[in-house]
Design a protein around this motif. Structure first.
Motif, short mmCIF file in Angstrom:
data_model
loop_
_atom_site.label_atom_id
_atom_site.label_comp_id
_atom_site.label_asym_id
_atom_site.label_seq_id
_atom_site.Cartn_x
_atom_site.Cartn_y
_atom_site.Cartn_z
N LEU A 158 34.36 36.63 38.48
CA LEU A 158 35.67 36.10 38.11
C LEU A 158 35.44 34.66 37.70
CD1 LEU A 158 38.80 35.68 38.08
CD2 LEU A 158 38.66 35.26 40.54
N ASP B 151 45.57 37.36 38.39
CA ASP B 151 46.06 38.71 38.64
C ASP B 151 46.03 39.54 37.34
OD1 ASP B 151 47.14 40.55 40.51
OD2 ASP B 151 49.09 40.34 39.50
N LEU C 226 42.43 40.46 36.42
CA LEU C 226 41.92 41.58 37.24
C LEU C 226 42.50 42.91 36.75
CD1 LEU C 226 42.09 39.95 40.78
CD2 LEU C 226 40.03 40.89 39.73
N SER D 41 39.11 45.68 40.99
CA SER D 41 39.73 45.26 42.26
C SER D 41 39.03 43.99 42.71
CB SER D 41 39.53 46.37 43.29
OG SER D 41 39.30 45.82 44.56
N LYS D 42 39.75 43.13 43.42
CA LYS D 42 39.11 41.86 43.84
C LYS D 42 37.91 42.12 44.76
CE LYS D 42 42.68 40.71 47.30
NZ LYS D 42 43.60 41.83 47.05
N ILE E 157 34.38 41.97 43.13
CA ILE E 157 33.85 40.71 42.57
C ILE E 157 32.59 40.26 43.33
CG2 ILE E 157 34.38 38.23 42.32
CD1 ILE E 157 37.30 39.09 41.83
N VAL F 73 32.53 33.95 42.20
CA VAL F 73 33.68 33.30 41.56
C VAL F 73 33.20 32.00 40.92
CG1 VAL F 73 36.04 32.43 41.86
CG2 VAL F 73 35.21 34.28 43.33
N PHE G 228 39.31 31.64 47.21
CA PHE G 228 39.22 33.06 46.85
C PHE G 228 37.84 33.61 47.23
CE2 PHE G 228 39.53 36.66 43.79
CZ PHE G 228 40.84 37.07 44.06
#
Ligand code: KG4
Ligand code: ZN
Length: 336
Positions: A8, A62, A65, A71-72, A75, A78, A100
């Motif tokens: 991300l 959001d 994604l 889905s988070k 990941i 980041v 996050f």
């Protein structure tokens, strides 16, 4: 089989709140929200930018994604723009990325924004071969860089005063054009005569640039003309814009040609917001044909600020295990 990392990436250095999802070097989503609040002020207002980032960061991530169908929990890391930029704006992205990542138990990757502009060339095919000479021209930077590898960049030239984008923006403002000036000036220039007015092309040492002279030259020239003919600017706006653009593009080209020749480099590109300029895109292609270069011109969505470029830089950093510590803080200045 080795699986590609899912990253991300977040960009929040100026007035774009952006998030991208990368799978390896493939962009799965690239969402950019350009803040509109600054238009009425004729330039980016730092405090308003920070507040708008605060409001936008969650919905933008959001959407990134959801668009990627990820889905988070999938990941692997980041990434965020760590420098340079507006400090308050950078803090929003960095703070979000850290929390996050910490909540997911994943590493963070701190990306240098200007380097990411250059690395945007490695998103699509054909990818540049090394050594790769890249001119990065944005609102805050003008740099001539030789990439020896994805992450090993050598800056050989830089501006000693204004950036090329700043020159476009300041001259546009002076001519009474709306913000952001660069794209507006570019559009008007397309139906003007680039040789209508002559402005000086600075002769800087080595591969350095200077753009502060152009706005003074345009100012004095216009003051003189307006005295004789009050509506001069309105009546000649296309020719004025075309001549200003021609001067800035010629200034940029001069040093690229010199560097490509001196270093015997055949892979040449442009990056950053000003690489969206139609005059520069056309001129660099023509130079490529003349000098036998392979020319790399980014897609429009990868010219101005975006998170896919942060994502591609993060991917190469991920391969090198170049992760940052949670104590890292953003910096307004470049550490390139
Ligand atoms: O890379 P960028 O989005 O943000 C920074 O990192 O600064 O670059 C923004 C700059 C602004 O100065 C803007 O006027 C300029 O890029 N720009 C252009 C064009 N599109 C954006 N300048 C000239 N012609 C364009 N078409
Ligand atoms: Zn930028």
């Amino acid at each position: 089989m080795k699986t590609e990392p899912i990253i991300l990436a977040i960009e929040s250095s100026c007035d774009e709140t952006a998030a991208a999802i990368m799978k390896g070097d493939t962009v799965l989503s690239n969402i950019v929200n350009t803040q509109k609040v600054h238009e009425q002020y004729g330039g980016v207002v730092p405090e308003l930018a920070s507040r708008a980032h605060m409001q936008q960061i969650l919905p933008v991530v959001d959407t990134a994604l959801k668009t990627a169908g990820i889905s988070k929990l999938e990941i692997d890391a980041v990434a965020f723009s760590q420098c340079p930029g507006l400090i308050g704006a950078l803090l929003v992205g960095a703070g979000f990325a850290k929390s996050f990542a910490q909540a997911l138990g994943k590493p963070i990757i701190a990306v240098q924004h200007i380097k990411a502009h250059v690395l945007a060339h490695f998103i699509d095919d054909p990818k540049p071969e090394f050594p790769f000479l890249c001119l990065t021209v944005s609102g805050g930077h003008t740099q001539l860089v030789i990439c020896h590898s994805h992450l090993e960049h050598e800056i050989i030239g830089t501006t000693i005063d204004d950036a090329a984008g700043e020159a476009f923006d300041k001259v546009s403002k002076m001519l009474g054009l709306p913000y952001p000036g660069g794209p507006v000036l570019d559009k008007l220039a397309q139906s003007g005569n680039p040789k209508a007015f002559e402005f000086p092309i600075p002769n800087m040492e080595g591969y350095n640039y200077s753009f502060s002279g152009i706005k003074t030259a345009v100012l004095y020239a216009m003051q003189k003309k307006v005295k004789e003919q009050p509506n001069f600017i309105e009546e000649n706006i296309n020719d004025i814009c075309a001549s200003v653009q021609y001067t800035i593009v010629q200034t940029l080209l001069k040093k690229i040609i010199k560097a490509a020749k001196d270093y015997k480099i055949k892979h040449v590109g442009i990056a950053g917001g000003v690489s969206a300029n139609s005059g520069l895109r056309k001129a660099i292609q023509e130079m490529g044909d003349k000098y036998g270069w392979q020319v790399y011109i980014p897609k429009f969505e990868y010219c101005t600020d975006n998170a896919a470029m942060i994502g591609i830089a993060a991917y190469y950093q991920y391969l090198e295990k170049d992760f940052a510590d949670l104590s890292i803080i953003p910096s307004a200045r470049s550490t390139y």
